[in-house]
Scaffold this active site. Structure first.
Site, mmCIF file in Angstrom:
data_model
loop_
_atom_site.group_PDB
_atom_site.id
_atom_site.type_symbol
_atom_site.label_atom_id
_atom_site.label_comp_id
_atom_site.label_asym_id
_atom_site.label_seq_id
_atom_site.Cartn_x
_atom_site.Cartn_y
_atom_site.Cartn_z
ATOM 1 C CD GLU A 74 -4.793 -98.920 57.598
ATOM 2 O OE1 GLU A 74 -5.024 -99.868 58.366
ATOM 3 O OE2 GLU A 74 -5.663 -98.306 56.978
ATOM 4 C CG ASP A 75 -3.115 -95.614 60.906
ATOM 5 O OD1 ASP A 75 -3.366 -95.486 59.695
ATOM 6 O OD2 ASP A 75 -3.945 -95.999 61.743
#
Ligand code: MN
Length: 486
Positions: A74-75
């Site tokens: 996600e990051d």
């Protein structure tokens, strides 16, 4: 940090692949390089803490690795293929599962909310480890929430309260549930929280002293039995005290049992032996005894509960349980994995979701998903979830003595459907403790119930305003739908 983590895992998994855990740590560390948390700490601290929280539950190495890696998809720039190449399918699927849950937004749109809940429940049934990683992630986020702006704090707290504490509760992970509740309480009702906290602290000193006296008295009585046991003093969580004040409409000063004692022993027989000592030596509060060993709670919780009034006039709730029951009470579903693992000679946790105890924990999800087949309305589905996730359960018995568990607020009609759907469909009333009551009568724990049936009775539209359980409601809807067609 990695040495600390490796040592924690080694303690309960002597043959764990520690090199893999170290590799995951280094991989996450590189991927999150230069990223910081709102607190200013390096991002990897969050990954480490999420993994560390999971070692409390003694989870397998795949889960620990996935926890370290849980935010990389996600990051960071890392993609699925890369993760799979480095760590294999199992860990990658877990990380992906956690990432997916993050994408579900629980806004005001009812249809979207229902759909997200459905996806989430399906994911949990498929691999419960995903939601457990997510719970550990959320617990660490809540522990460090003070670094976020107030709006964000509230938003995250509300989401945690609606989504994650019910899961922690139903999966039986009480330790996390009560910590989450207090953290949320502080954000959402700061004035109330601090008021109760300071009153609690003011009273705790004298209370703890009294508790020590009671503890000694109990020890003196149990020691002659010559059995293995230990006693834990247990402060109630602040949110629990607040809920009790609300439920009983009492001020803080009127809440007496702020503390409890747990007596933990080796066998079920010894639990009852300790109970009879407590019963004969102490002043027992009327109606305070509940036997959750004979009739476990829906989430498999077992213990004997009894409240005493000590010579110092202190009200103390005593819970008596075995070590295994204690572990299950604190860690719920995760305790079963550990239990199973004891039989696995290779030292690796065996996480096949076929364990009977585990099935029990997931039963409520299956109920919801099954009931959804008959429910097209999103609102109805969300109500079903709320009912099934309901914090409190009641227990009634059939004339044969079988215990039936129902959510709090369940009616006589719900009871009839819980016995059998054919009995529900023909139910004209229920005999409760010998007296006939109407279908909308709200049942209480301990009542003896017998459903009365008549051949010519049929479900009506009105029954939908009486039944609250998903099981009864979906059956009534089914009947009404088929009947309309005819
Ligand atoms: Mn995270």
């Amino acid at each position: 940090m990695i040495e600390e983590l490796k040592n924690l895992v080694k303690e309960y998994l002597p043959n764990a692949n520690l090199a893999l855990i170290e590799k995951a740590y280094n991989f996450a560390s590189n991927a999150h390089y230069c990223q910081t948390r709102a607190s200013g700490e390096p991002y990897i601290n969050h990954c480490f803490n999420t993994a560390k929280i999971l070692t409390e539950l003694k989870l397998d190495e795949a889960t620990i690795c996935a926890a370290l890696l849980h935010d990389v998809l996600e990051d960071t720039l890392v993609v699925r293929e890369e993760l799979k190449e480095e760590f294999g399918e199992e860990i990658t699927t877990l990380v992906e599962g956690v990432t997916k849950i993050n994408s579900y937004k629980f806004n005001d749109n009812i249809t979207e909310q229902a759909e997200n809940w459905r996806k989430m429940l399906l994911a949990v049934v498929k691999d419960t480890r995903v939601i457990i990683i997510k719970l550990a992630d959320r617990l660490h986020n809540m522990r460090t929430i003070k670094y976020l702006p107030p709006d964000k704090q509230k938003e995250i707290s509300i989401e945690t309260l609606t989504l994650y504490t019910p899961f922690a509760h139903r999966l039986g992970i009480y330790k996390w549930k009560s910590e989450l509740e207090d953290l949320i309480f502080e954000v959402l009702q700061p004035t109330k929280y601090h008021e109760i906290k300071s009153k609690w602290e003011a009273r705790s000193e004298s209370n703890l002293k009294n508790l020590e006296i009671v503890e000694k008295q109990i020890q003196e009585k149990i020691d002659p039995l010559n059995i293995e046991y230990r006693i834990l003093a247990r402060p109630k969580n602040l949110y629990g005290i607040y809920r009790k004040m609300q439920r009983q409409e009492k001020p803080f000063s009127a809440i007496q049992d702020l503390f409890g004692l747990r007596v933990i022993t080796d066998t079920k027989e010894h639990c009852y032996a300790i109970l009879s000592v407590v019963q004969s030596e102490f002043n027992i509060l009327e109606n305070s005894f509940t036997d959750y060993i004979a009739v476990p709670k829906a989430n498999m919780y077992q213990s004997l509960h009894i409240t005493i009034n000590s010579d110092q006039n202190v009200i103390v709730e005593i819970q008596i349980r075995t070590e295994e029951m204690h572990r299950r009470a604190e860690y719920g579903i995760a305790a079963h994995w550990r239990y199973k693992e004891a039989f696995n000679k290779n030292g690796a946790a065996n996480l096949k979701q076929t364990d009977i105890n585990m099935e029990h924990h997931l039963e409520f999800i299956k109920h919801i998903l099954e009931s959804q087949k008959d429910v097209k309305d999103s609102n109805e589905f969300l109500t079903a979830i709320k009912t099934e996730c309901n914090f409190d359960q009641i227990y009634v018995t059939t004339p044969k003595g079988d215990a039936i568990k129902l959510p709090e607020g369940a009616t006589a009609l719900d009871f009839a459907y819980a016995v059998h759907s054919d009995i529900g469909d023909r139910c004209m009333g229920v005999k409760v403790d010998g007296k006939i009551v109407p279908l909308d009568y709200k049942l209480k724990t301990g009542q003896r119930c017998e459903a009365l049936v008549r051949k010519n009775i049929r479900p009506t539209e009105n029954w939908l305003s009486i039944a609250i359980t998903a099981q009864a409601r979906s059956r009534i809807r089914k009947y009404l739908r088929e009947h309309k067609k005819k």
